[in-house]
Structures are given as C-alpha cells and as structure tokens.
Write a protein that holds these residues in place. Structure first.
Motif, PDB file in Angstrom:
ATOM      1  N   THR A 155       7.698   8.788  -4.090  1.00 33.58           N
ATOM      2  CA  THR A 155       7.186   9.643  -3.024  1.00 33.58           C
ATOM      3  C   THR A 155       6.010  10.451  -3.561  1.00 33.58           C
ATOM      4  O   THR A 155       5.356  11.166  -2.822  1.00 33.58           O
ATOM      5  CB  THR A 155       8.283  10.579  -2.494  1.00 33.58           C
ATOM      6  OG1 THR A 155       8.826  11.318  -3.590  1.00 33.58           O
ATOM      7  CG2 THR A 155       9.387   9.782  -1.812  1.00 33.58           C
ATOM      8  N   GLY A 156       5.733  10.303  -4.868  1.00 37.26           N
ATOM      9  CA  GLY A 156       4.539  10.870  -5.469  1.00 37.26           C
ATOM     10  C   GLY A 156       3.343  10.006  -5.117  1.00 37.26           C
ATOM     11  O   GLY A 156       3.436   9.076  -4.324  1.00 37.26           O
ATOM     12  N   ALA A 157       2.224  10.279  -5.759  1.00 35.09           N
ATOM     13  CA  ALA A 157       0.994   9.598  -5.375  1.00 35.09           C
ATOM     14  C   ALA A 157       0.645   8.395  -6.237  1.00 35.09           C
ATOM     15  O   ALA A 157      -0.214   7.613  -5.858  1.00 35.09           O
ATOM     16  CB  ALA A 157      -0.167  10.590  -5.401  1.00 35.09           C
ATOM     17  N   GLN A 158       1.285   8.209  -7.397  1.00 39.51           N
ATOM     18  CA  GLN A 158       0.786   7.189  -8.320  1.00 39.51           C
ATOM     19  C   GLN A 158       1.879   6.283  -8.863  1.00 39.51           C
ATOM     20  O   GLN A 158       2.889   6.746  -9.382  1.00 39.51           O
ATOM     21  CB  GLN A 158       0.080   7.878  -9.496  1.00 39.51           C
ATOM     22  CG  GLN A 158      -1.099   8.720  -9.058  1.00 39.51           C
ATOM     23  CD  GLN A 158      -1.664   9.569 -10.178  1.00 39.51           C
ATOM     24  OE1 GLN A 158      -1.001   9.855 -11.161  1.00 39.51           O
ATOM     25  NE2 GLN A 158      -2.910   9.969 -10.017  1.00 39.51           N
ATOM     26  N   GLY A 159       1.636   4.965  -8.740  1.00 39.85           N
ATOM     27  CA  GLY A 159       2.488   3.979  -9.392  1.00 39.85           C
ATOM     28  C   GLY A 159       3.847   3.778  -8.779  1.00 39.85           C
ATOM     29  O   GLY A 159       4.835   4.272  -9.302  1.00 39.85           O
TER      30      GLY A 159
ATOM     31  N   GLY B 298       3.441   8.410  -1.422  1.00 40.24           N
ATOM     32  CA  GLY B 298       2.974   9.787  -1.287  1.00 40.24           C
ATOM     33  C   GLY B 298       1.595   9.867  -0.667  1.00 40.24           C
ATOM     34  O   GLY B 298       0.876   8.878  -0.551  1.00 40.24           O
ATOM     35  N   SER B 299       1.203  11.054  -0.273  1.00 43.28           N
ATOM     36  CA  SER B 299      -0.112  11.284   0.300  1.00 43.28           C
ATOM     37  C   SER B 299      -1.203  10.847  -0.673  1.00 43.28           C
ATOM     38  O   SER B 299      -1.145  11.173  -1.861  1.00 43.28           O
ATOM     39  CB  SER B 299      -0.260  12.770   0.635  1.00 43.28           C
ATOM     40  OG  SER B 299      -1.530  13.019   1.180  1.00 43.28           O
TER      41      SER B 299
ATOM     42  N   ASN C  68       0.968   3.123   0.805  1.00 45.94           N
ATOM     43  CA  ASN C  68       0.955   3.342   2.245  1.00 45.94           C
ATOM     44  C   ASN C  68       1.220   4.781   2.661  1.00 45.94           C
ATOM     45  O   ASN C  68       1.618   5.041   3.792  1.00 45.94           O
ATOM     46  CB  ASN C  68       1.943   2.396   2.929  1.00 45.94           C
ATOM     47  CG  ASN C  68       3.380   2.632   2.492  1.00 45.94           C
ATOM     48  OD1 ASN C  68       3.699   3.630   1.848  1.00 45.94           O
ATOM     49  ND2 ASN C  68       4.257   1.712   2.838  1.00 45.94           N
ATOM     50  N   GLY C  69       0.991   5.726   1.760  1.00 47.33           N
ATOM     51  CA  GLY C  69       1.150   7.128   2.118  1.00 47.33           C
ATOM     52  C   GLY C  69       0.046   7.576   3.058  1.00 47.33           C
ATOM     53  O   GLY C  69      -0.916   6.854   3.317  1.00 47.33           O
TER      54      GLY C  69
ATOM     55  N   THR D  26      -3.504   1.510   2.769  1.00 49.92           N
ATOM     56  CA  THR D  26      -4.009   2.129   3.989  1.00 49.92           C
ATOM     57  C   THR D  26      -5.525   2.007   4.071  1.00 49.92           C
ATOM     58  O   THR D  26      -6.086   1.768   5.126  1.00 49.92           O
ATOM     59  CB  THR D  26      -3.596   3.616   4.026  1.00 49.92           C
ATOM     60  OG1 THR D  26      -2.177   3.692   3.858  1.00 49.92           O
ATOM     61  CG2 THR D  26      -3.962   4.258   5.338  1.00 49.92           C
ATOM     62  N   VAL D  27      -6.206   2.178   2.932  1.00 42.84           N
ATOM     63  CA  VAL D  27      -7.667   2.151   2.856  1.00 42.84           C
ATOM     64  C   VAL D  27      -8.071   1.124   1.794  1.00 42.84           C
ATOM     65  O   VAL D  27      -7.365   0.943   0.800  1.00 42.84           O
ATOM     66  CB  VAL D  27      -8.199   3.550   2.468  1.00 42.84           C
ATOM     67  CG1 VAL D  27      -9.708   3.559   2.360  1.00 42.84           C
ATOM     68  CG2 VAL D  27      -7.733   4.603   3.461  1.00 42.84           C
ATOM     69  N   ALA D  28      -9.219   0.464   1.988  1.00 43.50           N
ATOM     70  CA  ALA D  28      -9.710  -0.521   1.015  1.00 43.50           C
ATOM     71  C   ALA D  28      -9.992   0.153  -0.326  1.00 43.50           C
ATOM     72  O   ALA D  28     -10.387   1.306  -0.366  1.00 43.50           O
ATOM     73  CB  ALA D  28     -10.985  -1.178   1.552  1.00 43.50           C
ATOM     74  N   PRO D  29      -9.762  -0.607  -1.397  1.00 41.71           N
ATOM     75  CA  PRO D  29      -9.254  -1.973  -1.477  1.00 41.71           C
ATOM     76  C   PRO D  29      -7.726  -2.027  -1.481  1.00 41.71           C
ATOM     77  O   PRO D  29      -7.068  -1.113  -1.960  1.00 41.71           O
ATOM     78  CB  PRO D  29      -9.810  -2.460  -2.812  1.00 41.71           C
ATOM     79  CG  PRO D  29      -9.841  -1.235  -3.666  1.00 41.71           C
ATOM     80  CD  PRO D  29     -10.186  -0.112  -2.719  1.00 41.71           C
ATOM     81  N   GLY D  30      -7.205  -3.132  -1.010  1.00 45.67           N
ATOM     82  CA  GLY D  30      -5.762  -3.329  -1.026  1.00 45.67           C
ATOM     83  C   GLY D  30      -5.262  -3.956  -2.310  1.00 45.67           C
ATOM     84  O   GLY D  30      -4.124  -3.785  -2.696  1.00 45.67           O
ATOM     85  N   GLY D  31      -6.137  -4.674  -3.012  1.00 45.45           N
ATOM     86  CA  GLY D  31      -5.737  -5.362  -4.243  1.00 45.45           C
ATOM     87  C   GLY D  31      -5.919  -4.528  -5.485  1.00 45.45           C
ATOM     88  O   GLY D  31      -4.956  -4.086  -6.105  1.00 45.45           O
ATOM     89  N   VAL D  32      -7.189  -4.288  -5.871  1.00 48.74           N
ATOM     90  CA  VAL D  32      -7.492  -3.608  -7.130  1.00 48.74           C
ATOM     91  C   VAL D  32      -8.578  -2.560  -6.926  1.00 48.74           C
ATOM     92  O   VAL D  32      -9.642  -2.849  -6.375  1.00 48.74           O
ATOM     93  CB  VAL D  32      -7.977  -4.622  -8.188  1.00 48.74           C
ATOM     94  CG1 VAL D  32      -8.439  -3.918  -9.446  1.00 48.74           C
ATOM     95  CG2 VAL D  32      -6.873  -5.631  -8.513  1.00 48.74           C
ATOM     96  N   TRP D  33      -8.302  -1.356  -7.401  1.00 49.92           N
ATOM     97  CA  TRP D  33      -9.298  -0.282  -7.494  1.00 49.92           C
ATOM     98  C   TRP D  33      -9.508  -0.007  -8.972  1.00 49.92           C
ATOM     99  O   TRP D  33      -8.550   0.209  -9.712  1.00 49.92           O
ATOM    100  CB  TRP D  33      -8.797   0.984  -6.809  1.00 49.92           C
ATOM    101  CG  TRP D  33      -9.804   2.098  -6.733  1.00 49.92           C
ATOM    102  CD1 TRP D  33     -10.527   2.444  -5.632  1.00 49.92           C
ATOM    103  CD2 TRP D  33     -10.187   3.030  -7.763  1.00 49.92           C
ATOM    104  NE1 TRP D  33     -11.344   3.508  -5.920  1.00 49.92           N
ATOM    105  CE2 TRP D  33     -11.154   3.890  -7.231  1.00 49.92           C
ATOM    106  CE3 TRP D  33      -9.817   3.196  -9.094  1.00 49.92           C
ATOM    107  CZ2 TRP D  33     -11.750   4.908  -7.964  1.00 49.92           C
ATOM    108  CZ3 TRP D  33     -10.408   4.210  -9.841  1.00 49.92           C
ATOM    109  CH2 TRP D  33     -11.358   5.055  -9.278  1.00 49.92           C
TER     110      TRP D  33
END
Length: 151
Positions: free
Chosen positions: A26-30, A53-54, A82-83, A112-119
């Motif tokens: 529910t956090g933002a990372q991983g 998470g957000s 998908n936060g 939710t926002v691009a990219p869906g694969g790799v940033w």
C-alpha cells in the motif's frame, strides 16, 4: 511500507528457480521487490504484484539508485502500479540503479500512467530480452528509452 514481497537494504541477494508472486504494497514503491543491493534473479518469476499506493512506482520491481539488478532467464509479468495519481511502471521502476536483462522478459504489466513496462533514467543492458505488451506503453514516457524497447 514499500516492498510488498521483498525489501532489501543490505547484503547481496540471489534468487534461483523462485517465484515472487501476488504481493501488494500500500506504499508507493515495489509491489514485489524493493531493491537497494546487488540482486540477481535466475530463472525467477516476478508476477501478479501490485504497487497500490498513491503515485506508485514499480509494481513488479523498484530498483533503488543503490541497487544493481540482474535478471537472467527470468520474467517480470502481469504486475501493476495502480495507485491514485501518477502510478508508473507496472514492471520495473529504476531511478538511477543498474539493470541487466539477459534472456528475460518484461511483459503484460500495467500502470495508471505511461510507461506501463519500464521507467528508467539510466540505460539498461539488454541481451536477448523482450519488453512487450505492457499498457499503456512499454517504455514511452520514461526519461530514457531502453535500447530495443518499442513504444
């Protein structure tokens, strides 16, 4: 809390013939893995994980700038960020770490926002690997587009 399945902050980590599946943060990372160490995944599946998470980053794997991540004969599939807000990179989010994909795949992830694969903001080393079928894009929207990644 980040790293829904695994949170590494010291040592060296290796997974062989393993599955890191169906974890949520529910956090933002991983959603699956939050990594800040030398980590090698060999014949390992990272799938079904969620960074919920957000402004979530890295549904499958978040590779911290201190992290060195090597995937060999492994897959990062069907993960999501998908936060609320600008959740990115259902597959792998890499802000300054080192990543090598060797005979591995990053497929069918979503955000939710691009990219869906790799940033990523640094180039990956990619050997006989694929980044495909991620939504809304594979790599488009990342500050650095990985060599060989289309769309």
């Amino acid at each position: 809390m980040d790293g829904g399945g695994i949170d590494t902050e010291s040592g060296t980590v290796q997974f062989i013939n393993s599955k890191i599946i169906d974890n949520t943060t529910t956090g933002a990372q991983g959603g699956g893995i939050w990594n800040a160490v030398p980590m090698t995944l060999i014949k390992t599946e990272v799938s079904g994980n969620v960074a919920g998470g957000s402004n979530g980053q890295g549904g499958g794997i978040y590779n911290n700038p201190a992290g060195t991540l090597v995937l060999r004969d492994s897959s990062v599939d069907r993960n999501s960020a998908n936060g609320t807000g600008t959740s990115q990179a259902g597959g792998i989010y890499n802000p300054g770490g080192t990543v090598t994909l060797d005979r591995s795949e990053v497929n069918n992830n979503a955000s939710t926002v691009a990219p869906g694969g790799v940033w990523t903001d640094t180039q990956f080393t990619v050997n006989r690997s694929e980044i495909q079928r991620n939504i809304p894009t594979n790599c488009a929207g990342s500050p650095v587009i990985i060599t060989g990644c289309v769309g």
